[in-house]
Enzyme design. Sequence first.
Site, PDB file in Angstrom:
ATOM      1  N   ASP A  29     -17.019 -13.132   7.708  1.00 54.13           N
ATOM      2  CA  ASP A  29     -15.469 -13.131   7.660  1.00 54.13           C
ATOM      3  C   ASP A  29     -14.737 -12.419   9.018  1.00 54.13           C
ATOM      4  O   ASP A  29     -14.998 -11.400   9.436  1.00 54.13           O
ATOM      5  CB  ASP A  29     -15.127 -11.993   6.459  1.00 54.13           C
ATOM      6  CG  ASP A  29     -13.787 -11.565   6.456  1.00 54.13           C
ATOM      7  OD1 ASP A  29     -12.957 -12.155   7.217  1.00 54.13           O
ATOM      8  OD2 ASP A  29     -13.348 -10.925   5.368  1.00 54.13           O
TER       9      ASP A  29
ATOM     10  N   LYS B 126      -5.259 -14.479  10.473  1.00 55.79           N
ATOM     11  CA  LYS B 126      -4.743 -13.511  11.388  1.00 55.79           C
ATOM     12  C   LYS B 126      -4.240 -14.058  12.609  1.00 55.79           C
ATOM     13  O   LYS B 126      -3.204 -14.715  12.728  1.00 55.79           O
ATOM     14  CB  LYS B 126      -5.662 -12.402  11.389  1.00 55.79           C
ATOM     15  CG  LYS B 126      -5.676 -11.606  10.172  1.00 55.79           C
ATOM     16  CD  LYS B 126      -5.879 -10.166  10.454  1.00 55.79           C
ATOM     17  CE  LYS B 126      -6.049  -9.430   9.235  1.00 55.79           C
ATOM     18  NZ  LYS B 126      -4.951  -8.601   8.650  1.00 55.79           N
TER      19      LYS B 126
ATOM     20  N   TYR C 136       0.854  -1.211   0.145  1.00 56.50           N
ATOM     21  CA  TYR C 136      -0.047   0.034   0.168  1.00 56.50           C
ATOM     22  C   TYR C 136       0.627   1.381  -0.013  1.00 56.50           C
ATOM     23  O   TYR C 136       0.471   2.019   0.637  1.00 56.50           O
ATOM     24  CB  TYR C 136      -0.839  -0.051   1.192  1.00 56.50           C
ATOM     25  CG  TYR C 136      -1.692  -1.345   1.596  1.00 56.50           C
ATOM     26  CD1 TYR C 136      -2.678  -1.751   0.543  1.00 56.50           C
ATOM     27  CD2 TYR C 136      -1.412  -2.030   2.581  1.00 56.50           C
ATOM     28  CE1 TYR C 136      -3.215  -3.039   0.859  1.00 56.50           C
ATOM     29  CE2 TYR C 136      -2.136  -3.306   2.848  1.00 56.50           C
ATOM     30  CZ  TYR C 136      -3.091  -3.623   1.890  1.00 56.50           C
ATOM     31  OH  TYR C 136      -3.725  -4.734   2.099  1.00 56.50           O
TER      32      TYR C 136
ATOM     33  N   TYR D 220     -14.116  -4.590   3.949  1.00 61.27           N
ATOM     34  CA  TYR D 220     -12.690  -5.068   3.412  1.00 61.27           C
ATOM     35  C   TYR D 220     -12.733  -6.532   3.341  1.00 61.27           C
ATOM     36  O   TYR D 220     -12.819  -7.056   4.532  1.00 61.27           O
ATOM     37  CB  TYR D 220     -11.515  -4.422   4.020  1.00 61.27           C
ATOM     38  CG  TYR D 220     -10.422  -4.797   3.449  1.00 61.27           C
ATOM     39  CD1 TYR D 220      -9.719  -4.203   2.565  1.00 61.27           C
ATOM     40  CD2 TYR D 220      -9.498  -5.772   4.333  1.00 61.27           C
ATOM     41  CE1 TYR D 220      -8.569  -4.812   1.769  1.00 61.27           C
ATOM     42  CE2 TYR D 220      -8.426  -6.183   3.698  1.00 61.27           C
ATOM     43  CZ  TYR D 220      -8.013  -5.656   2.529  1.00 61.27           C
ATOM     44  OH  TYR D 220      -6.680  -6.246   2.252  1.00 61.27           O
TER      45      TYR D 220
HETATM   46  C1  LIG Z   1     -11.844  -9.007   7.545  1.00 65.18           C
HETATM   47  C2  LIG Z   1     -10.656  -9.358   6.817  1.00 65.18           C
HETATM   48  N1  LIG Z   1     -10.715 -10.065   5.830  1.00 65.18           N
HETATM   49  C3  LIG Z   1      -9.816 -10.466   4.761  1.00 65.18           C
HETATM   50  C4  LIG Z   1      -8.647  -9.952   5.071  1.00 65.18           C
HETATM   51  C5  LIG Z   1      -7.296 -10.365   4.079  1.00 65.18           C
HETATM   52  O1  LIG Z   1      -6.658 -11.117   4.916  1.00 65.18           O
HETATM   53  P1  LIG Z   1      -5.010 -11.253   4.351  1.00 65.18           P
HETATM   54  O2  LIG Z   1      -4.279  -9.895   4.334  1.00 65.18           O
HETATM   55  O3  LIG Z   1      -4.128 -12.344   5.124  1.00 65.18           O
HETATM   56  O4  LIG Z   1      -4.985 -11.803   2.954  1.00 65.18           O
HETATM   57  C6  LIG Z   1      -8.002  -8.829   6.035  1.00 65.18           C
HETATM   58  C7  LIG Z   1      -6.949  -8.489   6.337  1.00 65.18           C
HETATM   59  O5  LIG Z   1      -6.875  -7.408   6.803  1.00 65.18           O
HETATM   60  C8  LIG Z   1      -9.393  -8.734   6.967  1.00 65.18           C
HETATM   61  O6  LIG Z   1      -9.192  -7.669   7.962  1.00 65.18           O
END
Ligand SMILES: Cc1ncc(COP(=O)(O)O)c(C=O)c1O
Length: 418
Positions: free
Chosen positions: A238, A267, A17, A144
């Site tokens: 998610d 995460k 980014y 996101y």
């Molecule tokens: C809610 C959510 N979904 C998906 C992702 C994507 O994960 P990654 O960065 O491991 O691909 C993130 C990353 O910040 C996230 O916060």
Amino acid sequence: MTNIPSWLSLEHVWLPYTQMRTAPLPVPVVEASGTRLRTYGGRELIDGVASWWTACHGYGHPLVRKAVAEQLERMPHVMFGGLAHEPAYKLAARLAAKLPDDLNHVFFTESGSVAVEVALKMAAQFWLNQGERRTKFVHFSNAYHGDTLATMALCDPDEGMHKLFSGMVPEQIIVGVPGDQQRLQTFECLLRNRRKEIAAVIIEPLIQAAGGMKFHGCGVLQDLRKLCDRYGLLLIFDEIFTGFARTGSMFACEQAGVSPDIICLSKALTAGTLPLAATVANEKVYSAMLSESTETALMHGPTYMAYPLGCAAANASLDLFEQEPRLAQVKGIEAQLREELAPCRQAPGVRDVRIKGAVGVVQMDRAVDALALRAKFVEKGVWIKPFGDVIYLTPALVIEGEDLSTLTTAIYDVLRGR
Ligand SMILES: Cc1ncc(COP(=O)(O)O)c(C=O)c1O
């Protein structure tokens, strides 16, 4: 920046980014331990971010390190196709036991974005296997879900960072989070009218993180579940940010008393030690893939899926959740954030302060100069990484009260121009 190590240059490394032409050098870190980062040159920073919300037990917890070291000696990796190993099978069973209802079937990948991609694929195939082609996903403003092509299409196209690609990624259906009666009606109307095209609805439950640290209530999740059931649609949560106690319960959906058809985890799954993710489906979704033919099977299998080293870290992290009072610690963090960030409401440029679990957000009334603020925070001995119009804290769940106070004081002082 003083104390620049010889290896640190931007000649070959492409940063996340980042506009590389104007990018300042990132902060060189030589050690991470507990809630501290030690920079090259010997400075200590108290970490308010936990490395993008992963290091839930602090960096390098001895139990996790030991489990990973032992697994490294025995077998860091073997392919998951045709071979089996205990760490993955044990982890899948433990996740299934901890997740609500019948979220029992665990598909491992190596990153959050891919976990979401797999969820989309499961949902689309759920319908294909029943002879229906449904290609649309409903997602929400400020969402996101990742940076890969399919997940970019689920991020907020205006607020998010992927707007450049609009028109190039498959367009999905975006609506406002139905937090009031009017939005709920719009949402229901959409489901009623377009249900035959829609494979699933996807949301980050309780907190939309990278899209602006926006909160919504449990009622939203209950309404989504009710309406998805009413119109026969799949619901995906998610929980890549919210999972593993960040919002005050092991999984955010527990607070609403509802469960999705598919949940995505990553995460903090390995306590910030190694990259691993899981997409977990309920019996309804899983059984739609079952038949005598590979035609209906889920055709997915990343090279490093379920790698033993990552699974060993995740099992050790779950041991810590079972042995140590993480949920009580989150309660303590929440109370302290509530008290100590409250004065920021009076600081110039602040619109709002909101707290949920171990997440503290200072909402500014416009976008901040993130790099300048970050540098000021480093000067104060803390690692805080604002983005967009928010300054936020998501510390390790084990952070000591005194360190947390240093973080909240730093925010207050910087906002006051001190
Ligand atoms: C809610 C959510 N979904 C998906 C992702 C994507 O994960 P990654 O960065 O491991 O691909 C993130 C990353 O910040 C996230 O916060």
